[in-house]
Motif scaffolding. Structure first.
Motif, PDB file in Angstrom:
ATOM      1  N   LYS A 147      -3.740   4.343  -7.523  1.00  0.00           N
ATOM      2  CA  LYS A 147      -4.822   3.909  -6.635  1.00  0.00           C
ATOM      3  C   LYS A 147      -4.896   2.396  -6.508  1.00  0.00           C
ATOM      4  O   LYS A 147      -5.224   1.882  -5.455  1.00  0.00           O
ATOM      5  N   SER A 148      -4.607   1.685  -7.577  1.00  0.00           N
ATOM      6  CA  SER A 148      -4.695   0.228  -7.553  1.00  0.00           C
ATOM      7  C   SER A 148      -3.381  -0.389  -7.085  1.00  0.00           C
ATOM      8  O   SER A 148      -2.361  -0.309  -7.779  1.00  0.00           O
ATOM      9  N   VAL A 149      -3.426  -1.024  -5.921  1.00  0.00           N
ATOM     10  CA  VAL A 149      -2.238  -1.687  -5.385  1.00  0.00           C
ATOM     11  C   VAL A 149      -1.807  -2.814  -6.316  1.00  0.00           C
ATOM     12  O   VAL A 149      -0.618  -2.975  -6.600  1.00  0.00           O
ATOM     13  N   LYS A 179       0.823  -1.205   0.000  1.00  0.00           N
ATOM     14  CA  LYS A 179       0.000   0.000   0.000  1.00  0.00           C
ATOM     15  C   LYS A 179       0.863   1.264   0.000  1.00  0.00           C
ATOM     16  O   LYS A 179       0.579   2.217  -0.724  1.00  0.00           O
ATOM     17  N   GLU A 180       1.916   1.284   0.802  1.00  0.00           N
ATOM     18  CA  GLU A 180       2.810   2.448   0.849  1.00  0.00           C
ATOM     19  C   GLU A 180       3.475   2.686  -0.499  1.00  0.00           C
ATOM     20  O   GLU A 180       3.650   3.828  -0.922  1.00  0.00           O
ATOM     21  N   ILE A 181       3.855   1.600  -1.174  1.00  0.00           N
ATOM     22  CA  ILE A 181       4.490   1.733  -2.485  1.00  0.00           C
ATOM     23  C   ILE A 181       3.511   2.331  -3.484  1.00  0.00           C
ATOM     24  O   ILE A 181       3.852   3.250  -4.233  1.00  0.00           O
ATOM     25  N   SER A 182       2.277   1.835  -3.517  1.00  0.00           N
ATOM     26  CA  SER A 182       1.298   2.366  -4.467  1.00  0.00           C
ATOM     27  C   SER A 182       0.964   3.825  -4.157  1.00  0.00           C
ATOM     28  O   SER A 182       0.781   4.630  -5.075  1.00  0.00           O
ATOM     29  N   GLU A 183       0.911   4.182  -2.879  1.00  0.00           N
ATOM     30  CA  GLU A 183       0.681   5.583  -2.516  1.00  0.00           C
ATOM     31  C   GLU A 183       1.851   6.463  -2.957  1.00  0.00           C
ATOM     32  O   GLU A 183       1.648   7.569  -3.450  1.00  0.00           O
ATOM     33  N   TYR A 243      -2.212  -3.084  -9.546  1.00  0.00           N
ATOM     34  CA  TYR A 243      -1.573  -2.544 -10.749  1.00  0.00           C
ATOM     35  C   TYR A 243      -0.153  -2.084 -10.440  1.00  0.00           C
ATOM     36  O   TYR A 243       0.776  -2.354 -11.216  1.00  0.00           O
ATOM     37  N   ALA A 244       0.038  -1.399  -9.336  1.00  0.00           N
ATOM     38  CA  ALA A 244       1.376  -0.922  -8.958  1.00  0.00           C
ATOM     39  C   ALA A 244       2.336  -2.093  -8.793  1.00  0.00           C
ATOM     40  O   ALA A 244       3.486  -2.045  -9.241  1.00  0.00           O
ATOM     41  N   MET A 245       1.850  -3.155  -8.156  1.00  0.00           N
ATOM     42  CA  MET A 245       2.700  -4.328  -7.950  1.00  0.00           C
ATOM     43  C   MET A 245       3.057  -4.991  -9.284  1.00  0.00           C
ATOM     44  O   MET A 245       4.217  -5.324  -9.518  1.00  0.00           O
ATOM     45  N   LYS A 246       2.065  -5.174 -10.141  1.00  0.00           N
ATOM     46  CA  LYS A 246       2.296  -5.866 -11.410  1.00  0.00           C
ATOM     47  C   LYS A 246       3.150  -5.027 -12.362  1.00  0.00           C
ATOM     48  O   LYS A 246       4.062  -5.539 -12.999  1.00  0.00           O
ATOM     49  N   ARG A 247       2.857  -3.746 -12.456  1.00  0.00           N
ATOM     50  CA  ARG A 247       3.511  -2.884 -13.448  1.00  0.00           C
ATOM     51  C   ARG A 247       4.903  -2.421 -13.022  1.00  0.00           C
ATOM     52  O   ARG A 247       5.799  -2.316 -13.844  1.00  0.00           O
ATOM     53  N   TYR A 248       5.081  -2.125 -11.740  1.00  0.00           N
ATOM     54  CA  TYR A 248       6.341  -1.532 -11.287  1.00  0.00           C
ATOM     55  C   TYR A 248       7.157  -2.414 -10.343  1.00  0.00           C
ATOM     56  O   TYR A 248       8.356  -2.565 -10.506  1.00  0.00           O
TER      57      TYR A 248
END
Length: 59
Positions: A23-25, A14-18, A27-32
């Protein structure tokens, strides 16, 4: 344009996506995050259980 960032502290998903302002945790995990894990630029605190709710990421 390629985004560059450095995570210096232990961070949860959650902190990484913020931090990325995504907004999508998931998506942030998969993409970055996942590509950075695969390349060895980010490490997991609990590598045996990557989906643990206690999981943190660090570089």
């Amino acid at each position: 344009m390629q985004k560059k960032f450095v995570l210096l502290v232990l961070s949860c998903r959650k902190e990484i996506s913020e931090f990325l302002k995504i907004k999508s945790v998931a998506y942030a995990m998969k993409r970055y995050v996942q590509p950075l894990i695969e390349s060895g630029k980010i490490k997991l605190t609990i590598p045996d259980t990557p989906k643990s709710t206690q999981q943190k990421y660090y570089s």
